[in-house]
Design a protein around this motif. Structure first.
Motif, PDB file in Angstrom:
ATOM      1  N   VAL A  34       0.830  -1.209   0.000  1.00  0.00           N
ATOM      2  CA  VAL A  34       0.000   0.000   0.000  1.00  0.00           C
ATOM      3  C   VAL A  34       0.866   1.261   0.000  1.00  0.00           C
ATOM      4  CG1 VAL A  34      -1.697   1.333   1.303  1.00  0.00           C
ATOM      5  CG2 VAL A  34      -1.938  -1.142   1.124  1.00  0.00           C
ATOM      6  N   SER A  85     -12.329   0.830  -6.821  1.00  0.00           N
ATOM      7  CA  SER A  85     -11.922  -0.082  -5.759  1.00  0.00           C
ATOM      8  C   SER A  85     -12.606  -1.435  -5.906  1.00  0.00           C
ATOM      9  CB  SER A  85     -12.247   0.529  -4.392  1.00  0.00           C
ATOM     10  OG  SER A  85     -11.468   1.678  -4.153  1.00  0.00           O
ATOM     11  N   ARG A 248      -6.867  -6.671  -1.444  1.00  0.00           N
ATOM     12  CA  ARG A 248      -6.960  -5.789  -0.287  1.00  0.00           C
ATOM     13  C   ARG A 248      -6.280  -4.448  -0.553  1.00  0.00           C
ATOM     14  NH1 ARG A 248      -7.941  -6.902   4.920  1.00  0.00           N
ATOM     15  NH2 ARG A 248      -7.808  -9.131   4.488  1.00  0.00           N
ATOM     16  N   ASN A 249      -5.118  -4.477  -1.183  1.00  0.00           N
ATOM     17  CA  ASN A 249      -4.284  -3.286  -1.276  1.00  0.00           C
ATOM     18  C   ASN A 249      -4.699  -2.319  -2.378  1.00  0.00           C
ATOM     19  OD1 ASN A 249      -2.767  -4.181   0.855  1.00  0.00           O
ATOM     20  ND2 ASN A 249      -1.147  -5.074  -0.396  1.00  0.00           N
ATOM     21  N   SER A 251      -7.787  -1.358  -3.286  1.00  0.00           N
ATOM     22  CA  SER A 251      -8.821  -0.444  -2.798  1.00  0.00           C
ATOM     23  C   SER A 251      -8.246   0.561  -1.812  1.00  0.00           C
ATOM     24  CB  SER A 251      -9.964  -1.230  -2.148  1.00  0.00           C
ATOM     25  OG  SER A 251      -9.486  -2.014  -1.067  1.00  0.00           O
ATOM     26  N   ARG A 252      -7.361   0.089  -0.934  1.00  0.00           N
ATOM     27  CA  ARG A 252      -6.763   1.005   0.035  1.00  0.00           C
ATOM     28  C   ARG A 252      -5.907   2.062  -0.653  1.00  0.00           C
ATOM     29  NH1 ARG A 252      -4.878  -3.209   4.858  1.00  0.00           N
ATOM     30  NH2 ARG A 252      -6.985  -3.621   5.636  1.00  0.00           N
ATOM     31  N   TRP A 256      -6.781   6.040  -0.336  1.00  0.00           N
ATOM     32  CA  TRP A 256      -5.774   6.886   0.310  1.00  0.00           C
ATOM     33  C   TRP A 256      -5.240   7.941  -0.658  1.00  0.00           C
ATOM     34  CZ3 TRP A 256      -4.861   8.125   5.000  1.00  0.00           C
ATOM     35  CH2 TRP A 256      -5.074   7.229   6.050  1.00  0.00           C
ATOM     36  N   TRP A 408     -13.525  -6.209  -2.707  1.00  0.00           N
ATOM     37  CA  TRP A 408     -14.023  -5.062  -1.933  1.00  0.00           C
ATOM     38  C   TRP A 408     -15.334  -4.603  -2.554  1.00  0.00           C
ATOM     39  CZ3 TRP A 408     -15.510  -0.034  -2.480  1.00  0.00           C
ATOM     40  CH2 TRP A 408     -15.481   0.780  -1.347  1.00  0.00           C
ATOM     41  N   GLU A 484     -11.013  -7.392   7.821  1.00  0.00           N
ATOM     42  CA  GLU A 484      -9.734  -6.853   8.286  1.00  0.00           C
ATOM     43  C   GLU A 484      -8.851  -7.985   8.805  1.00  0.00           C
ATOM     44  OE1 GLU A 484      -8.654  -3.839   7.927  1.00  0.00           O
ATOM     45  OE2 GLU A 484     -10.488  -3.191   6.981  1.00  0.00           O
TER      46      GLU A 484
END
Length: 484
Positions: A34, A85, A248-249, A251-252, A256, A408, A484
């Motif tokens: 990320v 995402s 996971r990464n 979308s983050r 961000w 996601w 999570e």
């Protein structure tokens, strides 16, 4: 939530998984998380170069309404970020938008989205690079076009290196970029000349010391450029095949990058709007000159050099990320066989698609000698149209086999993509006829290429692929947000 796929009989699809021929299929190396992905994507969003190269044109047409326009665009971009995402974790591919849309809506839709993204890929880096000479002026006077071409060639050379190394190199440049934005924001807020009410009741210089109100129509028309200013956050999906745990990464990284990038752009825009000596100076958009007036020559020179580095940084990251789109298109056989073979080759030493990198960077250097004013408008139209396609893809992303794949999932579906389509359609309606016609002609030419070359060869060409080890597995429980 279990992450184990269940056996299912998949219907015939337009997507090809690179499974059985894993040894021969070109693959990128997964080496970033990320933090690295956010550094690269923020650098591609290039908040400082957008602020100092593109935003000044908005000051000329929107006056004190520039901040409001960017804020509205940021709200729209939240919906866009949700769609990217979801689709970016459902279909993680370096093809980005075209892989997502093509998988969900068919090959033709994917091809048209690819062409829209190609407009952005080829035009945006030279537009940004052309601002370099202006901000090197405090220490050396250079020809803008030759300087921009040199920046593009430097970016191309850097793009041939290892992606992890580039993430940290661009991260260092990004720090300087954010520092420059912070200095400008501080100086603007400490030299305020007008009340904050002008941000929500915008005015523009009308000449002879008079001002005129900025209409809602002008704000809407300016949204295409504002979306262009914030556009880079979505390019996180291009790195999906090079990210650890992309479901996971991705979308983050998208979310961000949008949050940080919008703040880095919007706060200085507000400060400049309030701190400009008068509306005429604001409309001229000479941010470096205002910094000189607010401080001293040393501070002004420091800010200018930071901006120049930010532009170089942006060019490097854009070449890196845009080359991944060209690489993916060749891997999916969008071109004649010989061209596909060259563009899909990945170098052994650095793991980068060297031919695709050259295909983006070298023509970009040549475009620095072309008048890009009209093309920048076309790019704004292309970005908005591309977002419409992605939103349409999000509407159909929860049907068939994709309904229960681990990804996601955005809140308030399908309201968010539906509202996004309506808003973007209105934005496109407000754009100039010339930019719409040029973009439409390019898309029409792409449709002809599809009909005459790709469609007759659909068994071997334009077979959109996602590496098998990156595909979202089918869930054993109903879809929902990743745990999570």
């Amino acid at each position: 939530m279990p992450d184990t796929p269940v056996a299912s009989a998949a219907p015939e699809r337009t997507i090809r998984a690179t499974e059985g021929d894993a040894a021969s299929t070109p693959k990128l190396t997964r080496s970033i998380g990320v933090v690295g992905g956010t550094l690269l994507t923020l650098s591609c969003l290039t908040p400082a170069s957008s602020l100092f190269v593109i935003v000044p044109d908005s000051f000329a047409t929107l006056g004190t309404g520039t901040a409001l326009t960017i804020a509205v665009a940021a709200l729209l971009c939240i919906g866009v970020a949700f769609t990217y995402s979801e689709l970016g974790t459902l279909i993680p591919s370096s093809g980005g938008e075209y892989a997502m849309v093509g998988t969900l809506m068919g090959r033709l839709a994917g091809w048209l989205v690819f062409v829209l993204s190609l407009i952005v890929v080829m035009i945006v880096p030279p537009i940004i690079a052309l601002g370099t000479a202006d901000y090197l002026a405090p220490i050396v006077h250079l020809d803008p076009q030759w300087t921009a071409a040199a920046v593009m060639l430097l970016a191309t050379a850097m793009g041939l290196l290892d992606l992890r190394a580039n993430a940290w190199i661009t991260g260092i440049f990004l720090v300087l970029e954010v520092v420059a934005c912070a200095v400008v924001a501080f100086l603007g807020f400490t030299h305020t000349q007008r009340p904050a009410s002008v941000l929500v009741h915008p005015v523009i210089d009308a000449g002879n010391g008079h001002s005129a109100a900025v209409t809602g129509g002008l704000i809407v028309a300016g949204l295409a450029t504002a979306l262009f200013i914030l556009q880079g956050f979505s390019t996180a999906v291009y790195l999906a095949e090079e990210m650890d745990n992309p479901r996971r990464n991705v979308s983050r990284t998208v979310l961000w990058t949008l949050a940080i990038g919008a703040a880095v752009v919007l706060i200085p825009v507000i400060a400049i709007t309030l701190g400009a000596p008068d509306l005429k100076t604001l409309g001229a958009g000479d941010v470096a000159g205002m910094v000189q007036d607010w401080s001293n020559s040393g501070v002004g020179t420091f800010v200018s050099l930071c901006i120049a580095l930010a532009i170089i940084n942006a060019a490097i990251v854009m070449v890196i990320q845009n080359s991944r789109v060209v690489f993916a298109s060749a891997r999916d056989a969008a071109w004649p066989t010989a061209v596909n073979r060259v563009f899909s080759h990945v170098g052994r030493r650095f793991g980068s698609p060297w031919a695709a990198t050259l295909a983006v960077g070298v023509p970009g250097a040549a475009l620095c000698f072309v008048n890009l004013d009209t093309l920048s408008e076309v790019t704004g139209v292309a970005v908005a149209a591309m977002y419409v396609f992605v939103a349409l893809g999000a509407l159909v992303s929860r049907r068939g086999e994709h309904k229960h794949r681990l990804a996601w999932r955005m809140p308030l579906w399908p309201a968010i993509p539906a509202l996004l389509i309506v808003a973007l359609a209105w934005v496109l309606y407000q754009q100039s006829t010339k930019s719409l016609v040029i973009t439409g002609a390019i898309v029409l030419g792409a449709a002809v290429y599809w009909a005459c070359y790709l469609r007759p060869r659909q068994e071997t060409h334009w077979v959109i692929s996602v590496p098998e080890d990156e595909q979202a597995p089918v869930e054993t429980v109903p879809a929902g947000p990743l745990p999570e």
